[in-house]
Write a protein that holds these residues in place. Structure first.
Motif, PDB file in Angstrom:
ATOM      1  N   TRP A 101       0.827  -1.207   0.000  1.00  0.00           N
ATOM      2  CA  TRP A 101       0.000   0.000   0.000  1.00  0.00           C
ATOM      3  C   TRP A 101       0.864   1.261   0.000  1.00  0.00           C
ATOM      4  CZ3 TRP A 101       0.837   3.501   3.783  1.00  0.00           C
ATOM      5  CH2 TRP A 101       1.383   3.063   4.997  1.00  0.00           C
ATOM      6  N   ARG A 102       2.017   1.194   0.661  1.00  0.00           N
ATOM      7  CA  ARG A 102       2.880   2.369   0.723  1.00  0.00           C
ATOM      8  C   ARG A 102       3.455   2.698  -0.643  1.00  0.00           C
ATOM      9  NH1 ARG A 102       6.017   4.472   5.642  1.00  0.00           N
ATOM     10  NH2 ARG A 102       7.229   6.159   4.727  1.00  0.00           N
ATOM     11  N   GLY A 103       3.886   1.685  -1.371  1.00  0.00           N
ATOM     12  CA  GLY A 103       4.381   1.908  -2.721  1.00  0.00           C
ATOM     13  C   GLY A 103       3.305   2.432  -3.638  1.00  0.00           C
ATOM     14  N   ARG A 104       2.091   1.911  -3.456  1.00  0.00           N
ATOM     15  CA  ARG A 104       0.978   2.368  -4.306  1.00  0.00           C
ATOM     16  C   ARG A 104       0.642   3.830  -4.031  1.00  0.00           C
ATOM     17  NH1 ARG A 104      -0.729  -2.954  -2.907  1.00  0.00           N
ATOM     18  NH2 ARG A 104      -2.172  -2.214  -1.288  1.00  0.00           N
ATOM     19  N   ARG A 239       7.012  11.094   5.558  1.00  0.00           N
ATOM     20  CA  ARG A 239       6.535  11.290   6.923  1.00  0.00           C
ATOM     21  C   ARG A 239       5.019  11.087   6.996  1.00  0.00           C
ATOM     22  NH1 ARG A 239      10.991  11.328   6.409  1.00  0.00           N
ATOM     23  NH2 ARG A 239      10.442   9.176   6.910  1.00  0.00           N
ATOM     24  N   LEU A 240       4.298  11.537   5.980  1.00  0.00           N
ATOM     25  CA  LEU A 240       2.856  11.348   5.949  1.00  0.00           C
ATOM     26  C   LEU A 240       2.503   9.862   5.913  1.00  0.00           C
ATOM     27  CD1 LEU A 240       0.336  13.349   3.822  1.00  0.00           C
ATOM     28  CD2 LEU A 240       0.262  10.882   3.759  1.00  0.00           C
ATOM     29  N   LEU A 241       3.224   9.104   5.087  1.00  0.00           N
ATOM     30  CA  LEU A 241       2.961   7.676   4.985  1.00  0.00           C
ATOM     31  C   LEU A 241       3.367   6.944   6.260  1.00  0.00           C
ATOM     32  CD1 LEU A 241       3.913   6.950   1.269  1.00  0.00           C
ATOM     33  CD2 LEU A 241       1.675   7.474   2.254  1.00  0.00           C
ATOM     34  N   ASP A 242       4.351   7.468   6.977  1.00  0.00           N
ATOM     35  CA  ASP A 242       4.670   6.912   8.286  1.00  0.00           C
ATOM     36  C   ASP A 242       3.444   6.985   9.193  1.00  0.00           C
ATOM     37  OD1 ASP A 242       7.277   6.390   7.537  1.00  0.00           O
ATOM     38  OD2 ASP A 242       8.133   8.139   8.550  1.00  0.00           O
ATOM     39  N   GLY A 243       2.741   8.104   9.124  1.00  0.00           N
ATOM     40  CA  GLY A 243       1.535   8.255   9.935  1.00  0.00           C
ATOM     41  C   GLY A 243       0.447   7.288   9.523  1.00  0.00           C
ATOM     42  N   VAL A 244       0.286   7.088   8.223  1.00  0.00           N
ATOM     43  CA  VAL A 244      -0.706   6.118   7.744  1.00  0.00           C
ATOM     44  C   VAL A 244      -0.332   4.717   8.222  1.00  0.00           C
ATOM     45  CG1 VAL A 244      -1.764   5.075   5.701  1.00  0.00           C
ATOM     46  CG2 VAL A 244      -1.295   7.537   5.740  1.00  0.00           C
ATOM     47  N   ALA A 245       0.971   4.427   8.251  1.00  0.00           N
ATOM     48  CA  ALA A 245       1.424   3.116   8.715  1.00  0.00           C
ATOM     49  C   ALA A 245       1.008   2.869  10.157  1.00  0.00           C
ATOM     50  CB  ALA A 245       2.943   3.014   8.574  1.00  0.00           C
TER      51      ALA A 245
END
Length: 262
Positions: A101-104, A239-245
Motif C-alpha cells: 500500500w505504501r508503494g501504491r 513522513r505522511l505515509l509513516d503516519g498512515v502506517a
C-alpha cells in the motif's frame, strides 16, 4: 491564488458534457468537437494561465467564431469542468506497483505531483465541488484500490486518499512557483541563490539568528538554492505515509510496519 471554482456550471449540462451523453452536431466547421475545444482550452491555460482563458481565446485558437463553441459547450463553467476531468485522465495507473500500500500511495502522489507541474493552472481551481466526470471517478477508484483490503474502513480509505492528494496539492505549489519564476525572470533558482547568498552572509548575524544561520547555511550549501521543492515533497510524503502506517498497524492490532527514516 484561486481564481476559479469547479462545479459552477449547470449540473445537467455539465454532467451531460462530462459523460458525453448528448453532443450536438456542429452547424459549421464540421470537424469541431468537444474534444478539440477542450484540448485548445487546456493549451491556452498551460501557456498563458487560467486568467487568460476565455471562450473567445479558445475560439481564436481554433480559428472559429466564439458563438460556434456554444453549439458544443454551454459556457466557461462547464468547459472548466471538462478540462479538469480531461487532465485527470493523464495520470498513469499501473496494475502492479511494488511496495504494498505504501508503494501504491507513493506512486499516486508522484503522478499527481507531476500533473500539477504539467498543468500549473490546476492550482488556481478550487475543487471542493469536483467535476464528477468519468476520468475523475476512474482516478478516485484507482486511488482507493491502493488502500483497499488493508484493514481500513470505507471512511478511512477515503480520508487517506484525501490526505495524500491534499498534501500533494500543497507541496506542488512551491515547485510550480519556482518553475514559473525561472521562466518569467530568466534566472534559475540556483542562479538567484548564488547572486544573493554572498550579500546575505555579510548582513546575517549568527549571534542574533543562530538557528537560521546554522540551518540555513547547511540547507543552502546542500540545495544551492533557497530550497528544493521536489526534495521537500519526497521527505514530507514519507513522513505522511509513516503516519498512515501507524493507523494501519493500529487497525491490525500490530506494531507499525513500513515506517522509514527517509
Amino acid at each position: 491564488m484561486t481564481t476559479e471554482y469547479s462545479g459552477t456550471g449547470d449540473p445537467a449540462r455539465s454532467l451531460a458534457l462530462l459523460w458525453r451523453t448528448r453532443e450536438k452536431a456542429s452547424r459549421k466547421g464540421g470537424d469541431l468537437s468537444v474534444e478539440r475545444i477542450v484540448r485548445a482550452a487546456i493549451e491556452v491555460a498551460d501557456a498563458e494561465g487560467l486568467a487568460a482563458l476565455s471562450m473567445r481565446k479558445v475560439a481564436e485558437r481554433l480559428g472559429v467564431g466564439t458563438m460556434t463553441l456554444y453549439t458544443h459547450v454551454p459556457g466557461k463553467g462547464e468547459l472548466l469542468d471538462v478540462m479538469l476531468d480531461t487532465v485527470y485522465g493523464e495520470t498513469a495507473r499501473p496494475e502492479q506497483v511494488e511496495g504494498g500500500w505504501r508503494g501504491r500511495l507513493t506512486q499516486i502522489a508522484q503522478e499527481n505531483f507531476a500533473l500539477y507541474l504539467r498543468h500549473p493552472w490546476l492550482l488556481q481551481v478550487a475543487t471542493t465541488r469536483p467535476p464528477l466526470g468519468p476520468n475523475l471517478i476512474a482516478k478516485y477508484e484507482y486511488e482507493l484500490r491502493a488502500v483497499d483490503g488493508i484493514g481500513l474502513t470505507d471512511l478511512e480509505m477515503d480520508a487517506v486518499v484525501t490526505l495524500v492528494t491534499g498534501y500533494v496539492h500543497g507541496a506542488a505549489r512551491p515547485a510550480v512557483e519556482a518553475a514559473q519564476a525561472s521562466r518569467d525572470t530568466g534566472m534559475t533558482e540556483q542562479q538567484w541563490w548564488h547572486a544573493h547568498a554572498p550579500y546575505l552572509e555579510k548582513v546575517l548575524d549568527p549571534n542574533r539568528f543562530p538557528l537560521a544561520a546554522r540551518v540555513g547555511t547547511t540547507a543552502g550549501q546542500e540545495y544551492q538554492a533557497a530550497g528544493d521543492p521536489a526534495r521537500a515533497f519526497e521527505f514530507g510524503l514519507a513522513r505522511l505515509l509513516d503516519g498512515v502506517a501507524v493507523l494501519v498497524a493500529d487497525r491490525a492490532g500490530a506494531a507499525p510496519a513500513g515506517v522509514t527514516d527517509g
